[in-house]
Write a protein that holds these residues in place. Sequence first.
Motif, PDB file in Angstrom:
ATOM      1  N   GLY A 135      -8.856  11.325  -2.012  1.00  0.00           N
ATOM      2  CA  GLY A 135      -8.490  10.114  -1.401  1.00  0.00           C
ATOM      3  C   GLY A 135      -8.328  10.169  -0.010  1.00  0.00           C
ATOM      4  O   GLY A 135      -9.120  10.516   0.413  1.00  0.00           O
ATOM      5  N   GLN A 136      -7.096   9.550   0.426  1.00  0.00           N
ATOM      6  CA  GLN A 136      -7.061   9.452   2.027  1.00  0.00           C
ATOM      7  C   GLN A 136      -6.240  10.717   2.553  1.00  0.00           C
ATOM      8  O   GLN A 136      -5.909  10.669   3.774  1.00  0.00           O
ATOM      9  N   ARG A 149      -2.969   2.443  -3.778  1.00  0.00           N
ATOM     10  CA  ARG A 149      -3.525   2.922  -2.541  1.00  0.00           C
ATOM     11  C   ARG A 149      -4.422   2.025  -1.770  1.00  0.00           C
ATOM     12  O   ARG A 149      -4.963   0.932  -2.479  1.00  0.00           O
ATOM     13  N   ALA A 208       0.711  -1.269  -0.021  1.00  0.00           N
ATOM     14  CA  ALA A 208      -0.055   0.123   0.082  1.00  0.00           C
ATOM     15  C   ALA A 208       0.776   1.237   0.020  1.00  0.00           C
ATOM     16  O   ALA A 208       1.663   1.467   0.927  1.00  0.00           O
ATOM     17  N   LYS A 209       0.660   2.082  -0.966  1.00  0.00           N
ATOM     18  CA  LYS A 209       1.530   3.371  -0.981  1.00  0.00           C
ATOM     19  C   LYS A 209       0.812   4.589  -0.286  1.00  0.00           C
ATOM     20  O   LYS A 209      -0.315   4.581  -0.714  1.00  0.00           O
ATOM     21  N   THR A 210       1.470   5.051   0.407  1.00  0.00           N
ATOM     22  CA  THR A 210       0.721   6.213   1.399  1.00  0.00           C
ATOM     23  C   THR A 210       1.957   7.412   1.348  1.00  0.00           C
ATOM     24  O   THR A 210       3.031   7.376   1.291  1.00  0.00           O
ATOM     25  N   SER A 211       1.575   8.562   1.620  1.00  0.00           N
ATOM     26  CA  SER A 211       2.130   9.701   1.698  1.00  0.00           C
ATOM     27  C   SER A 211       2.752   9.559   3.226  1.00  0.00           C
ATOM     28  O   SER A 211       1.966   9.763   4.061  1.00  0.00           O
ATOM     29  N   SER A 227      -3.248   1.865   6.272  1.00  0.00           N
ATOM     30  CA  SER A 227      -2.260   0.907   5.620  1.00  0.00           C
ATOM     31  C   SER A 227      -1.587   0.163   6.313  1.00  0.00           C
ATOM     32  O   SER A 227      -1.539  -1.237   6.016  1.00  0.00           O
ATOM     33  N   GLY A 241      -9.575   5.676  -3.523  1.00  0.00           N
ATOM     34  CA  GLY A 241      -8.536   6.272  -4.363  1.00  0.00           C
ATOM     35  C   GLY A 241      -8.674   4.981  -5.551  1.00  0.00           C
ATOM     36  O   GLY A 241      -9.668   4.158  -5.248  1.00  0.00           O
TER      37      GLY A 241
END
Length: 494
Positions: A476-477, A163, A97-100, A275, A149
């Motif tokens: 999105g998130q 995402r 899971a790609k997250t910022s 995530s 997302g």
Amino acid sequence: MSIKALAAKIFARKIYKKTQAWAQRPVEIQEKVFQNLIKSAAQTSFGKDHYFNQIKKVEDFQKNVPVRDYEDLKPYVEKVIKGEESILWPGKPLYFAKTSGTTSGAKFIPLTKESMPYHIEAARNAILHYVNETGNTDFVDGKMIFLQGSPILTEKYGIKFGRLSGIVAHFVPRYLQRNRMPSWETNCIEDWETKVDAIVDETIKEDMSVISGIPSWVQMYFERLQQKSNGKKIGEIFKNFNLFIYGGVNYEPYRAKFEQMIGRKVDSIELFPASEGFFAYQDSQKEKGMLLLLNSGIFYEFIKADEFFEENPKAITIGEVEMGINYVLIISTNAGLWRYNIGDTVQFTSLAPYRVIVSGRIKHYISAFGEHVIANEVENAMKEAVASTNIVINEFTVAPQINPSNGLPYHEWLVEFEKEPENMEVFAETIDNSMRKQNIYYDDLITGNVLRKVVITKVSKNGFQEYMKSQGKLGGQNKIPRLSNDRKIADNLR
């Protein structure tokens, strides 16, 4: 009552009983989760590096494994990304899971075949607990929307990347597929504003009964619906809309605006997903807080927030926590995260069963003068001010002003109003008094003439959305930090 509604009630009762079985044995259940995690990962690279085969109890684990954030774990994660097996958890993860990250840039969080089912079950069980308690099944035959997302995934070395909300979209149960909106094609639109407009076009004439998402982005969806329908209330557009499911941020600052836009009150369910794991959900409409999921492949530790930055802060387990204390949440999971600091802080509202509220982020606080103000405090203050002055806000954030052009330093509250207070001074005074009651250090600074009372700065209409768009984080998130210890956000908004 439809067959689907009847089945939901029967299933809800079954899940409720199953939940009670583990919730009444919290310490035993957490010990079992802990032992299973250590045993399962003993032969991984991480397990060998940290002598898992010698770990018999939690104290051994704490001695062998330091608390880590993403940067500390990154060398192991990068090996997994490159296709190496059994690094953090046996085999390969199913997904990343790609997250910022707030400090690390993009983060890639593993999801395994053992961890993934708990993300799906928790969201389902939250709704089923609502059904069991309220008996309300009116929504099950209507349409449901989940603002999320894009479900488009990439793949590398047999692992899919995307995402979290997009990954979860691949696991929507068959019995919800007919009810679920938006369409797959619309959900795949990357640009958030284009996507919201497409969702409005698809849903405006549908019988929407459940709407789910982060409040700030659901608000944007509601605003576009009203523009499209010449200002109709959301409750008029969707006559059977009666359940709002949300997570990511506290709903209270948005509640008045939502009820104004909807035209009536609707029930809500709060979720605590990330995530890194699905940690808690609101299991009761009558009790404060969310049920901490102790039987979901996650072992929890807690460190007092005001001790976290000390050299060797003490970490405690579930049987040692107390009510009302601000704890940093530390997790070890069946996705291969070990003593991992997710950055969130929680407070317990109940110890039987264990329920929590998210009180903020350990890196999101104001302590420019030693006051250590947290998100929960500013949200409580805003809630009190909104209730007493009958205003409506869209969004807000708080930052310190250390070097004002004149006068004493202060905390600046940047607020986007939908309906402004008649008297801004009274509004500011209400916030300030609430903060002083909640935070003794802040009160001392005001009393000692180190700080002056809060200053309110009005943010222009859609100012927060424009800021997020400028940062590439619209929709999105993503969410606005409720407060920060610097002025990066505040100066942009100004």
